[in-house]
Scaffold this motif. Sequence first.
Motif, PDB file in Angstrom:
ATOM      1  N   ARG A 120       0.487  -1.016   0.192  1.00  0.00           N
ATOM      2  CA  ARG A 120       0.120  -0.074  -0.177  1.00  0.00           C
ATOM      3  C   ARG A 120       1.052   1.289   0.016  1.00  0.00           C
ATOM      4  O   ARG A 120       0.437   2.722  -0.475  1.00  0.00           O
ATOM      5  N   ASP A 123       1.572   1.541  -3.201  1.00  0.00           N
ATOM      6  CA  ASP A 123      -0.180   2.449  -4.075  1.00  0.00           C
ATOM      7  C   ASP A 123      -0.035   3.867  -3.791  1.00  0.00           C
ATOM      8  O   ASP A 123      -0.453   3.898  -5.252  1.00  0.00           O
ATOM      9  N   ILE A 124      -0.099   3.908  -2.124  1.00  0.00           N
ATOM     10  CA  ILE A 124      -0.720   5.603  -2.603  1.00  0.00           C
ATOM     11  C   ILE A 124       0.490   6.599  -2.824  1.00  0.00           C
ATOM     12  O   ILE A 124      -0.338   7.419  -3.065  1.00  0.00           O
TER      13      ILE A 124
END
Length: 224
Positions: A120, A123-124
């Motif tokens: 994540r 992803d972020i």
Amino acid sequence: MRFDIISVLPGLLESPFAHSILQRAQKKGISEIVVHNLRDYATNKHKSVDDYPYGGGSGMVMAIQPFAACIEKLKSEREYDEVIFMTPDGETLNQGIANQLSIKKNIIVLCGHYKGIDQRIRDIYVTREISIGDYVLSGGELPAAVLVDAVVRLIPGVLSDETSALSDSFQDDMLDAPIYTRPADWNGHKVPDVLLSGHAGDIEKWRFEQALERTKQRRPDLLE
Ligand code: ADE
């Protein structure tokens, strides 16, 4: 240009940035390189930055919270052009990527460890993932130092002879020609006559031919 590097081993990055061209770039104020200790951003009692992988398996995974806290703090202070994660599964660093990055203003670099970082974070926050080659190192610090060196030396004013970055190997998709210094004769091993001739045109032509030949022999892929 400013680099903010986030690492669990900031000490590993002290020496590469404290010498030679990277040191000079910082002293001249052309480049700012700031290393952040990821552990300082961990909010748990033990200041741990990693945890067990969901789904099981060996090795620890770097957790999202400390990275998120550090990146958010940096982003609240200035705008960033890129958030780069150093990882063996990223695009392979080359001179073209170094050139692209050398015209940016602010870049965050994330150094991973252990088994990797929580997906994540990628992803972020991450805008670009870069590898320094098809081999696995123990962490992202040495790759981050390689990246910063490759980029900072390209910023105008960092090298004393500004043309020297332009004649580097790879800068025109070609390797460099052989180079020599005194003495002109070392136990019978002589410097090519053309380099002693003083004819700039002949020297340039010879260097181009040598560079082309070397590239054909060693890295024909660059000429394709
Ligand atoms: N981290 C571990 N190995 C790496 C590599 N080859 N390139 C970039 N980051 C890495």
